[in-house]
Design a protein around this motif. Structure first.
Motif, short mmCIF file in Angstrom:
data_model
loop_
_atom_site.label_atom_id
_atom_site.label_comp_id
_atom_site.label_asym_id
_atom_site.label_seq_id
_atom_site.Cartn_x
_atom_site.Cartn_y
_atom_site.Cartn_z
N ILE A 85 3.52 -0.46 5.60
CA ILE A 85 4.08 0.45 4.59
C ILE A 85 4.47 -0.31 3.33
O ILE A 85 4.14 0.10 2.22
N VAL A 86 5.15 -1.44 3.49
CA VAL A 86 5.58 -2.23 2.33
C VAL A 86 4.36 -2.74 1.55
O VAL A 86 4.33 -2.66 0.32
N ALA A 87 3.35 -3.23 2.26
CA ALA A 87 2.16 -3.75 1.57
C ALA A 87 1.42 -2.65 0.84
O ALA A 87 0.96 -2.84 -0.29
N PHE A 88 1.30 -1.49 1.47
CA PHE A 88 0.59 -0.38 0.83
C PHE A 88 1.32 0.08 -0.43
O PHE A 88 0.71 0.29 -1.47
N GLY B 229 5.73 6.74 -2.17
CA GLY B 229 4.70 5.80 -1.71
C GLY B 229 4.79 5.51 -0.23
O GLY B 229 3.77 5.35 0.44
N ALA B 230 6.01 5.44 0.30
CA ALA B 230 6.18 5.19 1.73
C ALA B 230 5.66 6.36 2.54
O ALA B 230 5.03 6.17 3.59
N LEU B 231 5.89 7.57 2.07
CA LEU B 231 5.35 8.74 2.78
C LEU B 231 3.83 8.75 2.71
O LEU B 231 3.15 9.11 3.68
N GLU B 232 3.29 8.35 1.59
CA GLU B 232 1.84 8.28 1.44
C GLU B 232 1.25 7.17 2.32
O GLU B 232 0.16 7.31 2.87
N LYS C 202 -0.02 7.56 6.09
CA LYS C 202 -1.38 7.95 6.46
C LYS C 202 -2.16 6.78 7.05
O LYS C 202 -3.03 6.96 7.88
N TRP C 203 -1.85 5.57 6.59
CA TRP C 203 -2.62 4.39 6.97
C TRP C 203 -1.89 3.52 7.98
O TRP C 203 -2.51 2.72 8.68
N ALA C 204 -0.59 3.65 8.08
CA ALA C 204 0.20 2.76 8.92
C ALA C 204 -0.07 2.89 10.43
O ALA C 204 0.07 1.89 11.13
N PRO C 205 -0.45 4.05 10.97
CA PRO C 205 -0.69 4.09 12.42
C PRO C 205 -1.77 3.12 12.90
O PRO C 205 -1.68 2.61 14.01
N LEU D 116 -11.70 -3.44 2.85
CA LEU D 116 -10.62 -3.65 1.89
C LEU D 116 -9.25 -3.69 2.57
O LEU D 116 -8.43 -4.56 2.27
N PHE D 117 -9.00 -2.75 3.46
CA PHE D 117 -7.70 -2.73 4.12
C PHE D 117 -7.51 -3.94 5.03
O PHE D 117 -6.40 -4.45 5.16
N THR D 118 -8.57 -4.41 5.65
CA THR D 118 -8.46 -5.61 6.49
C THR D 118 -8.18 -6.83 5.63
O THR D 118 -7.32 -7.66 5.97
N VAL D 119 -8.86 -6.95 4.51
CA VAL D 119 -8.61 -8.09 3.61
C VAL D 119 -7.20 -8.03 3.05
O VAL D 119 -6.48 -9.05 3.03
N PHE D 120 -6.75 -6.84 2.63
CA PHE D 120 -5.38 -6.71 2.14
C PHE D 120 -4.37 -7.01 3.23
O PHE D 120 -3.33 -7.62 2.97
N ALA D 121 -4.65 -6.60 4.45
CA ALA D 121 -3.73 -6.88 5.56
C ALA D 121 -3.62 -8.38 5.80
O ALA D 121 -2.52 -8.90 6.02
#
Length: 165
Positions: A20-23, A38-41, A44-47, A129-134
């Motif tokens: 959540i913080v990174a997103f 932004g945290a609510l948004e 969607k991706w955090a699970p 992209l999400f894996t690289v950002f993670a």
């Protein structure tokens, strides 16, 4: 709570918060006024991060149990590396499954659903992209936090006795 359950749930909770913080940081460039929305948004991706960390922690504790059966001791740093490795390997697959599930839900319940082809055409790029950002945004904070969780787990595991009181 038993040591394994505490380890697994704490690891998954850390991954959820870091996701959540990174997103939000990535999307809103650390603008503090945008954090609640932004945290609510980000939920969607955090699970995907939550379940990847859950699987990584479960895999690591099973791996640790096999190592204990062979009388091999683990360090907290080694356990942290194993947990993060398994979590980061599971993350792209779970992210892809999560995006597919959200797209299917969109098709079922949305008033005007997006075409499935659009969601599926963006899926590989989204996973990459999400894996690289993670990895870029989360590897160091995750290692630091997970180190203390692993150290606590190993200490509690060493103190557990099988005899009755």
């Amino acid at each position: 709570m038993k040591p394994r359950a505490e380890f697994v749930l704490t690891t998954a909770a850390i991954a959820l918060v870091l996701a959540i913080v990174a997103f939000v940081a990535m999307l809103h460039q650390w603008n503090l006024s945008q954090w609640p929305a932004g945290a609510l948004e980000a939920l969607k991706w955090a699970p995907a991060a939550f379940f990847a960390a859950l699987l990584g922690a479960l895999g690591t504790t099973a791996w640790h149990r096999r190592a204990l059966a062979r009388q091999r001791r683990w360090s907290a740093g080694g356990m942290t590396l194993r947990t993060l490795l398994l979590s980061y390997l599971a993350f792209p697959l779970l992210l892809g499954a999560w995006v597919a599930a959200v797209s299917a839900g969109d098709q079922l319940w949305a008033a005007s659903p997006a075409p499935v082809e659009d969601s599926l055409s963006w899926l590989p790029l989204t996973m990459l992209l999400f894996t690289v950002f993670a990895i870029v945004l989360g590897a160091v904070p995750a290692f630091i936090l997970e180190y203390f969780v692993s150290r606590r787990y190993l200490r509690r595991q060493a103190a557990v006795t099988t005899g009755s009181a």
